[in-house]
Enzyme design. Structure first.
Site, PDB file in Angstrom:
ATOM      1  N   ASP A  51      36.552  43.472  36.482  1.00 59.01           N
ATOM      2  CA  ASP A  51      37.518  44.566  36.629  1.00 59.01           C
ATOM      3  C   ASP A  51      36.997  45.833  35.941  1.00 59.01           C
ATOM      4  O   ASP A  51      37.637  46.882  35.987  1.00 59.01           O
ATOM      5  CB  ASP A  51      38.911  44.167  36.133  1.00 59.01           C
ATOM      6  CG  ASP A  51      38.926  43.739  34.681  1.00 59.01           C
ATOM      7  OD1 ASP A  51      37.860  43.728  34.034  1.00 59.01           O
ATOM      8  OD2 ASP A  51      40.020  43.398  34.184  1.00 59.01           O
ATOM      9  N   SER A  52      35.782  45.734  35.343  1.00 58.68           N
ATOM     10  CA  SER A  52      35.091  46.938  34.865  1.00 58.68           C
ATOM     11  C   SER A  52      34.781  47.865  36.040  1.00 58.68           C
ATOM     12  O   SER A  52      34.404  49.021  35.826  1.00 58.68           O
ATOM     13  CB  SER A  52      33.805  46.559  34.119  1.00 58.68           C
ATOM     14  OG  SER A  52      33.031  45.663  34.885  1.00 58.68           O
ATOM     15  N   ASP A  90      37.156  38.733  38.564  1.00 58.07           N
ATOM     16  CA  ASP A  90      38.243  38.938  37.598  1.00 58.07           C
ATOM     17  C   ASP A  90      39.592  39.006  38.301  1.00 58.07           C
ATOM     18  O   ASP A  90      39.746  39.757  39.272  1.00 58.07           O
ATOM     19  CB  ASP A  90      38.044  40.268  36.855  1.00 58.07           C
ATOM     20  CG  ASP A  90      37.299  40.107  35.547  1.00 58.07           C
ATOM     21  OD1 ASP A  90      37.355  39.010  34.955  1.00 58.07           O
ATOM     22  OD2 ASP A  90      36.662  41.081  35.111  1.00 58.07           O
ATOM     23  N   LYS A 120      38.091  34.668  36.945  1.00 57.36           N
ATOM     24  CA  LYS A 120      38.061  34.782  35.481  1.00 57.36           C
ATOM     25  C   LYS A 120      39.373  35.413  35.024  1.00 57.36           C
ATOM     26  O   LYS A 120      39.899  36.303  35.693  1.00 57.36           O
ATOM     27  CB  LYS A 120      36.873  35.625  35.010  1.00 57.36           C
ATOM     28  CG  LYS A 120      36.841  35.880  33.508  1.00 57.36           C
ATOM     29  CD  LYS A 120      35.496  36.396  33.030  1.00 57.36           C
ATOM     30  CE  LYS A 120      35.281  37.870  33.188  1.00 57.36           C
ATOM     31  NZ  LYS A 120      36.274  38.729  32.478  1.00 57.36           N
ATOM     32  N   GLU A 122      41.620  36.721  31.374  1.00 59.52           N
ATOM     33  CA  GLU A 122      41.583  37.036  29.952  1.00 59.52           C
ATOM     34  C   GLU A 122      42.745  36.363  29.230  1.00 59.52           C
ATOM     35  O   GLU A 122      43.890  36.444  29.682  1.00 59.52           O
ATOM     36  CB  GLU A 122      41.672  38.559  29.740  1.00 59.52           C
ATOM     37  CG  GLU A 122      40.475  39.311  30.291  1.00 59.52           C
ATOM     38  CD  GLU A 122      40.534  40.809  30.033  1.00 59.52           C
ATOM     39  OE1 GLU A 122      41.445  41.272  29.311  1.00 59.52           O
ATOM     40  OE2 GLU A 122      39.653  41.511  30.561  1.00 59.52           O
ATOM     41  N   GLU A 189      33.582  38.076  24.228  1.00 58.95           N
ATOM     42  CA  GLU A 189      33.230  39.503  24.180  1.00 58.95           C
ATOM     43  C   GLU A 189      33.432  40.088  22.792  1.00 58.95           C
ATOM     44  O   GLU A 189      34.506  39.969  22.183  1.00 58.95           O
ATOM     45  CB  GLU A 189      34.081  40.266  25.214  1.00 58.95           C
ATOM     46  CG  GLU A 189      33.754  41.753  25.230  1.00 58.95           C
ATOM     47  CD  GLU A 189      34.268  42.495  26.460  1.00 58.95           C
ATOM     48  OE1 GLU A 189      34.829  41.854  27.367  1.00 58.95           O
ATOM     49  OE2 GLU A 189      34.086  43.735  26.503  1.00 58.95           O
TER      50      GLU A 189
HETATM   51  O1  KIV Z   1      34.938  43.263  33.722  1.00 58.58           O
HETATM   52  C1  KIV Z   1      33.841  42.977  33.200  1.00 58.58           C
HETATM   53  O2  KIV Z   1      32.784  43.553  33.513  1.00 58.58           O
HETATM   54  C2  KIV Z   1      33.827  41.921  32.191  1.00 58.58           C
HETATM   55  C3  KIV Z   1      32.567  41.742  31.411  1.00 58.58           C
HETATM   56  C4  KIV Z   1      32.406  42.821  30.422  1.00 58.58           C
HETATM   57  C5  KIV Z   1      32.489  40.405  30.799  1.00 58.58           C
HETATM   58  O3  KIV Z   1      34.798  41.261  32.007  1.00 58.58           O
END
Ligand code: KIV
Length: 271
Positions: A51-52, A90, A120, A122, A189
């Site tokens: 989600d980055s 994510d 994934k 969190e 992280e």
């Molecule tokens: O969204 C992302 O890129 C991440 C990584 C920093 C692990 O969750």
């Protein structure tokens, strides 16, 4: 016969075996077809459609604004490019925190509409029900502990997490719980290297670190950061393998100059 018949695809089981034999796991983010094709062809083990994307693709300050539809768009572009890597996506903010049914529906949409291999999420014990419900549907889940950017407004800063004993203890407990629930791996992280090493040794599932030192079972970086496309972000943990901001800038300047001077296109570049 398919060109890719001989490629041995990376699965969640491959990652477990890699941990067992002490082989480090490489993971990078990708959000589009062209980048995913390069990264997969270069031999990465896991591609994270993170989600980055909210930061590096859309220019938002946080990861919170990205939607489930947008994550599915990015993930399906990546999946079309990938022949070998395991593709993890994510679950974005707001798509799983409400309740476990919402979480399951979101995970199903990602798997069905993008063709991804895993999701994934969190968090630790607070998302137990959602993780278990998603796993019940046969969808592999990767955990994410330590700095969890979807909770940035709760923590207030992006500094190192779990430096205090009480938070470190909770993170250790959460990592064991995520393993118990059935997660196939955990991203750690921005936590102290010593803690990440202890957590990694305690678990039979692999840990993938970012800013968590060398004792994890693998490493992940945001591809735009490690390739130097984004030159405004330089935390201590980031190693830059290229400076594409400068390379691309130079190429564009040369192109502009060539167009202005009518050097481009030349005789060989026309019909
Ligand atoms: O969204 C992302 O890129 C991440 C990584 C920093 C692990 O969750």
């Amino acid at each position: 016969m398919s060109v890719h018949t001989n490629i041995k695809k990376v699965t969640t089981h491959t990652l477990l075996e890699m941990k067992r034999r002490g082989e480090k796991i490489s993971m990078l983010t990708a959000y589009d077809f062209s980048m995913a094709r390069i990264i997969d062809s270069a031999g990465i083990d896991v591609i994270l459609v993170g989600d980055s994307a909210s930061n590096v693709m859309a220019g938002h300050e946080t990861t919170l604004p990205i939607t489930l539809d947008q994550m599915i768009y990015h993930a399906s572009s990546v999946i079309r490019a990938v022949n070998r890597a395991l593709v993890v996506v994510d679950l974005p903010f707001g798509s799983y925190q409400g309740n476990s049914k919402e979480a399951l529906n979101s995970a199903i949409r990602i798997m069905k509409e993008s063709g991804a291999h895993a999701v994934k999420m969190e968090g630790g014990r607070e998302i137990k029900e959602s993780i278990e419900r998603i796993l019940t549907a046969g969808i592999p889940v990767m955990g994410h502990l330590g700095l969890t950017p979807q909770s940035i407004y709760k923590f207030g800063t992006y500094t190192v997490r779990a430096k205090e004993e009480i938070e470190a203890q909770r993170l250790q407990e959460d990592s064991l719980l995520l393993q118990e629930y059935g997660c196939f791996g955990i991203v750690l992280e921005k936590i102290p290297a010593k803690l990440a090493t202890v957590v990694s040794k305690d678990l039979s599932i692999p840990t993938i670190g970012i800013g968590a030192g060398n004792g994890t079972d693998g490493q992940v970086l945001v591809s735009h950061d490690m390739l130097g496309i984004n030159n405004e972000f330089s935390p201590r943990f980031l190693r830059r393998y290229a400076n594409l901001y400068e390379d691309i800038g130079r190429a564009v300047k040369n192109y502009v100059a060539d167009v202005k001077s009518a050097d481009f296109p030349n005789q060989n570049e026309q019909y």
